[in-house]
Design a protein around this motif. Structure first.
Motif, PDB file in Angstrom:
ATOM      1  N   LEU A 104      24.251 -37.044  54.981  1.00 50.25           N
ATOM      2  CA  LEU A 104      23.061 -37.271  54.702  1.00 50.25           C
ATOM      3  C   LEU A 104      22.439 -38.551  55.405  1.00 50.25           C
ATOM      4  O   LEU A 104      21.318 -38.646  55.360  1.00 50.25           O
ATOM      5  CB  LEU A 104      23.167 -37.785  53.199  1.00 50.25           C
ATOM      6  CG  LEU A 104      23.790 -36.734  52.234  1.00 50.25           C
ATOM      7  CD1 LEU A 104      24.068 -37.483  50.875  1.00 50.25           C
ATOM      8  CD2 LEU A 104      22.630 -35.769  51.958  1.00 50.25           C
ATOM      9  N   LEU A 160      18.813 -38.077  56.880  1.00 49.25           N
ATOM     10  CA  LEU A 160      17.867 -38.498  55.862  1.00 49.25           C
ATOM     11  C   LEU A 160      17.275 -40.008  56.158  1.00 49.25           C
ATOM     12  O   LEU A 160      16.284 -40.114  56.175  1.00 49.25           O
ATOM     13  CB  LEU A 160      18.534 -38.221  54.671  1.00 49.25           C
ATOM     14  CG  LEU A 160      17.374 -37.662  53.547  1.00 49.25           C
ATOM     15  CD1 LEU A 160      16.839 -36.364  53.874  1.00 49.25           C
ATOM     16  CD2 LEU A 160      18.429 -37.360  52.223  1.00 49.25           C
ATOM     17  N   LEU A 161      18.252 -40.874  56.039  1.00 57.92           N
ATOM     18  CA  LEU A 161      18.110 -42.247  56.120  1.00 57.92           C
ATOM     19  C   LEU A 161      17.571 -42.703  57.564  1.00 57.92           C
ATOM     20  O   LEU A 161      16.728 -43.644  57.795  1.00 57.92           O
ATOM     21  CB  LEU A 161      19.459 -43.065  55.816  1.00 57.92           C
ATOM     22  CG  LEU A 161      19.823 -42.662  54.293  1.00 57.92           C
ATOM     23  CD1 LEU A 161      21.108 -43.399  53.988  1.00 57.92           C
ATOM     24  CD2 LEU A 161      18.643 -42.900  53.218  1.00 57.92           C
ATOM     25  N   ARG A 170      13.911 -41.538  57.745  1.00 58.79           N
ATOM     26  CA  ARG A 170      13.076 -42.623  57.052  1.00 58.79           C
ATOM     27  C   ARG A 170      12.791 -44.110  57.736  1.00 58.79           C
ATOM     28  O   ARG A 170      11.845 -44.436  57.936  1.00 58.79           O
ATOM     29  CB  ARG A 170      13.740 -42.821  55.737  1.00 58.79           C
ATOM     30  CG  ARG A 170      13.572 -41.581  54.655  1.00 58.79           C
ATOM     31  CD  ARG A 170      14.416 -42.042  53.305  1.00 58.79           C
ATOM     32  NE  ARG A 170      14.686 -40.906  52.422  1.00 58.79           N
ATOM     33  CZ  ARG A 170      15.333 -40.902  51.592  1.00 58.79           C
ATOM     34  NH1 ARG A 170      16.010 -41.994  50.858  1.00 58.79           N
ATOM     35  NH2 ARG A 170      15.371 -39.826  50.808  1.00 58.79           N
ATOM     36  N   ARG A 220       7.299 -40.509  44.142  1.00 59.83           N
ATOM     37  CA  ARG A 220       7.756 -39.622  43.340  1.00 59.83           C
ATOM     38  C   ARG A 220       7.082 -39.165  41.996  1.00 59.83           C
ATOM     39  O   ARG A 220       7.391 -40.119  41.128  1.00 59.83           O
ATOM     40  CB  ARG A 220       9.303 -39.844  43.107  1.00 59.83           C
ATOM     41  CG  ARG A 220      10.226 -39.760  44.505  1.00 59.83           C
ATOM     42  CD  ARG A 220      11.444 -39.784  44.183  1.00 59.83           C
ATOM     43  NE  ARG A 220      12.239 -39.421  45.586  1.00 59.83           N
ATOM     44  CZ  ARG A 220      13.489 -39.398  45.972  1.00 59.83           C
ATOM     45  NH1 ARG A 220      14.381 -40.030  45.058  1.00 59.83           N
ATOM     46  NH2 ARG A 220      13.875 -39.158  47.272  1.00 59.83           N
ATOM     47  N   ARG A 258       8.928 -46.110  45.123  1.00 59.85           N
ATOM     48  CA  ARG A 258      10.270 -46.815  45.997  1.00 59.85           C
ATOM     49  C   ARG A 258      10.048 -47.458  47.086  1.00 59.85           C
ATOM     50  O   ARG A 258       9.680 -46.758  48.092  1.00 59.85           O
ATOM     51  CB  ARG A 258      11.300 -45.639  45.860  1.00 59.85           C
ATOM     52  CG  ARG A 258      12.594 -45.775  46.434  1.00 59.85           C
ATOM     53  CD  ARG A 258      13.277 -44.675  46.485  1.00 59.85           C
ATOM     54  NE  ARG A 258      14.617 -44.842  47.080  1.00 59.85           N
ATOM     55  CZ  ARG A 258      15.562 -43.839  47.641  1.00 59.85           C
ATOM     56  NH1 ARG A 258      15.321 -42.704  47.201  1.00 59.85           N
ATOM     57  NH2 ARG A 258      16.622 -44.202  48.153  1.00 59.85           N
ATOM     58  N   TYR A 290      19.547 -50.549  51.011  1.00 60.96           N
ATOM     59  CA  TYR A 290      19.775 -49.371  51.776  1.00 60.96           C
ATOM     60  C   TYR A 290      20.072 -49.963  53.326  1.00 60.96           C
ATOM     61  O   TYR A 290      19.839 -49.018  54.290  1.00 60.96           O
ATOM     62  CB  TYR A 290      18.746 -48.241  51.953  1.00 60.96           C
ATOM     63  CG  TYR A 290      19.094 -47.389  50.558  1.00 60.96           C
ATOM     64  CD1 TYR A 290      19.179 -47.901  49.545  1.00 60.96           C
ATOM     65  CD2 TYR A 290      19.175 -45.975  50.922  1.00 60.96           C
ATOM     66  CE1 TYR A 290      19.438 -46.864  48.522  1.00 60.96           C
ATOM     67  CE2 TYR A 290      19.369 -45.070  49.888  1.00 60.96           C
ATOM     68  CZ  TYR A 290      19.566 -45.698  48.751  1.00 60.96           C
ATOM     69  OH  TYR A 290      19.793 -44.637  47.802  1.00 60.96           O
ATOM     70  N   ASP A 347      15.996 -45.301  43.509  1.00 57.78           N
ATOM     71  CA  ASP A 347      16.465 -43.936  43.783  1.00 57.78           C
ATOM     72  C   ASP A 347      16.997 -43.385  42.298  1.00 57.78           C
ATOM     73  O   ASP A 347      17.070 -42.418  41.845  1.00 57.78           O
ATOM     74  CB  ASP A 347      17.639 -44.381  44.589  1.00 57.78           C
ATOM     75  CG  ASP A 347      18.604 -43.106  44.836  1.00 57.78           C
ATOM     76  OD1 ASP A 347      18.146 -41.997  44.957  1.00 57.78           O
ATOM     77  OD2 ASP A 347      19.719 -43.438  44.782  1.00 57.78           O
ATOM     78  N   GLU A 354      10.249 -34.046  51.350  1.00 52.55           N
ATOM     79  CA  GLU A 354      11.559 -33.484  50.952  1.00 52.55           C
ATOM     80  C   GLU A 354      11.667 -33.448  49.600  1.00 52.55           C
ATOM     81  O   GLU A 354      11.076 -34.671  48.968  1.00 52.55           O
ATOM     82  CB  GLU A 354      12.695 -34.228  51.555  1.00 52.55           C
ATOM     83  CG  GLU A 354      12.671 -35.784  51.521  1.00 52.55           C
ATOM     84  CD  GLU A 354      14.012 -36.308  51.487  1.00 52.55           C
ATOM     85  OE1 GLU A 354      13.931 -37.759  51.385  1.00 52.55           O
ATOM     86  OE2 GLU A 354      14.929 -35.629  50.920  1.00 52.55           O
TER      87      GLU A 354
END
Ligand code: IPM
Ligand code: MN
Length: 382
Positions: A100, A103-104, A107, A117, A143, A150, A275, A308
């Motif tokens: 994963l 993904l981070l 971003r 979202r 978010r 993170y 999240d 996504e």
């Protein structure tokens, strides 16, 4: 053909159900462009980041993959993670942190500091709450997507011993807090205007304001960032006297998302709180199969945003033509919305795609249908 901009989209199908749902999204984009001469979208599909790429090359993507993606206007990503099928015990597996990671990195690499979202259940979607007011849920969880819990700072000492120590630093800056909070207030205004023009006006607070922003923290236990968020929120709110304000502690927010989620409008939360809350919000929205998501940089449109769905690679159903593509299609509509700020043809396409997905869900929600059959129906309706 007009002098319209050609949007360059990097399509990253990823792992598991990602390629299956992304195939429906790219078909939908082709169909939308075919019916509107003024819409020009050029998709380039990459095999990375993915498990398969890692199996072949020992890494999820080429070393320069962020540089390659920087050349695009937007990124459309399916899912990353275990590709399945889970019936194969010998399949190539990577730790979540490895699979994963892109993904981070994407971003962070493109400073996609805002994750939006929306949660507004469409007729036909599963309704998990028994209360009929659950059909009226209409909220947007925003978010913070660039820092907080993170930042991945910390480490482990005396690993594996009884004396082991792990630190995982959370980092909050004034700059990132102020921009995400301000964006939340801006979105609250946009939503109030949209509701007013659709005859769906709502009222919040004693002053009966047309929209609301709810700040989520855990300031009773984590006072430093909680207090900074609270103070910055109050300062920004002063610029938006037309928007009602509210605060919830994250645990109480979870409870109220279940007991009376229809009370919320815009919710702004830290990276980790956002999240967690958005998995809960996805259930309120009818499930992961219908819940879209975007990662954007509202202050710099020259850096590619990434679209996504909230869902993952779903290895238990991957490769079987069983995944619902609605979340991916609605995510694609969010990408078209983003393009639509500059391009009226993209704005029209977003509306068309959302209408087609909504109509399909209203007609067939609850039926078990194949991924491509849903894609056929939606694309046929475009
Ligand atoms: C999400 C996911 C990711 C996140 C994981 C896969 C790192 O849960 O997009 O919500 O925590 O951001
Ligand atoms: Mn998540």
């Amino acid at each position: 053909m007009s002098t319209q901009k050609t949007w360059r989209v990097a399509v990253l199908p990823g792992d598991g159900i990602g390629p299956e749902v992304v195939a429906q999204a790219t078909r939908a984009l082709e169909a939308l462009a075919a019916r509107d001469d003024e819409l020009a979208i050029e998709c380039t599909t990459f095999e990375w980041p993915s498990h398969a790429w890692h199996e072949r090359h020992g890494e999820s993507a080429p070393a320069d993959y962020l540089d390659q993606l920087a050349a695009f206007d937007a990124i459309l990503l399916g899912a990353l993670g275990d590709p399945g099928p889970t019936s194969d015990p010998d399949r190539y597996l990577l730790s979540d942190a490895v699979s994963l990671a892109p993904l981070l990195e994407i971003r962070k690499g493109f400073d996609q500091w805002c994750c939006e979202r929306p949660c507004r259940p469409l007729p036909g979607a599963n309704q998990y709450l028994a209360d009929p007011r659950a059909a009226d849920i209409d909220m947007l969880v925003i978010r913070e997507n660039s820092e907080g819990e993170y930042v991945n700072q910390g480490g482990r000492l005396a690993v594996g011993t009884p004396h082991e120590i792990a630190t995982q630093v959370a980092l909050f800056t004034h700059r990132a807090t102020e921009r995400i909070v301000r964006h939340a207030f801006e979105q609250a205004r946009v939503r109030a205007d949209d509701r007013a023009s659709d005859g769906r006006a709502r009222e919040f607070g004693r002053e009966a304001r047309a929209s609301q922003v709810c700040l989520v923290t855990k300031r009773n236990a984590q006072r430093y960032w909680g207090d900074m968020y609270t103070e910055i929120f109050a300062r920004v709110a002063a610029d938006y006297p037309d928007v009602d304000t509210h605060h919830e502690l994250v645990d109480a927010a979870c409870m109220k998302f279940v007991s009376h989620p229809w009370m919320f409008d815009v919710v702004v939360a830290s990276n980790l709180h956002g999240d967690i809350l958005t998995d809960l919000a996805a259930v309120l929205n009818g499930g992961m199969g219908v819940s879209p998501s975007s990662n954007i940089n509202p202050s710099d449109r020259s850096r590619p945003p990434m679209f996504e769905p909230t869902h993952g690679s779903a290895p238990d159903i991957a490769g079987r033509n069983l995944a619902g593509p609605a979340a991916m299609l609605l995510t694609t509509a969010m990408m078209l919305d983003w393009m639509g700020v500059e391009d009226p043809a993209a704005a029209r396409a977003a509306e068309r795609l959302r209408t087609a997905v909504s109509a399909d869900l209203a007609a067939h929600g609850g039926e078990a249908r194949a991924t491509d059959a849903i894609g056929d129906a939606v694309i046929g309706a475009l």
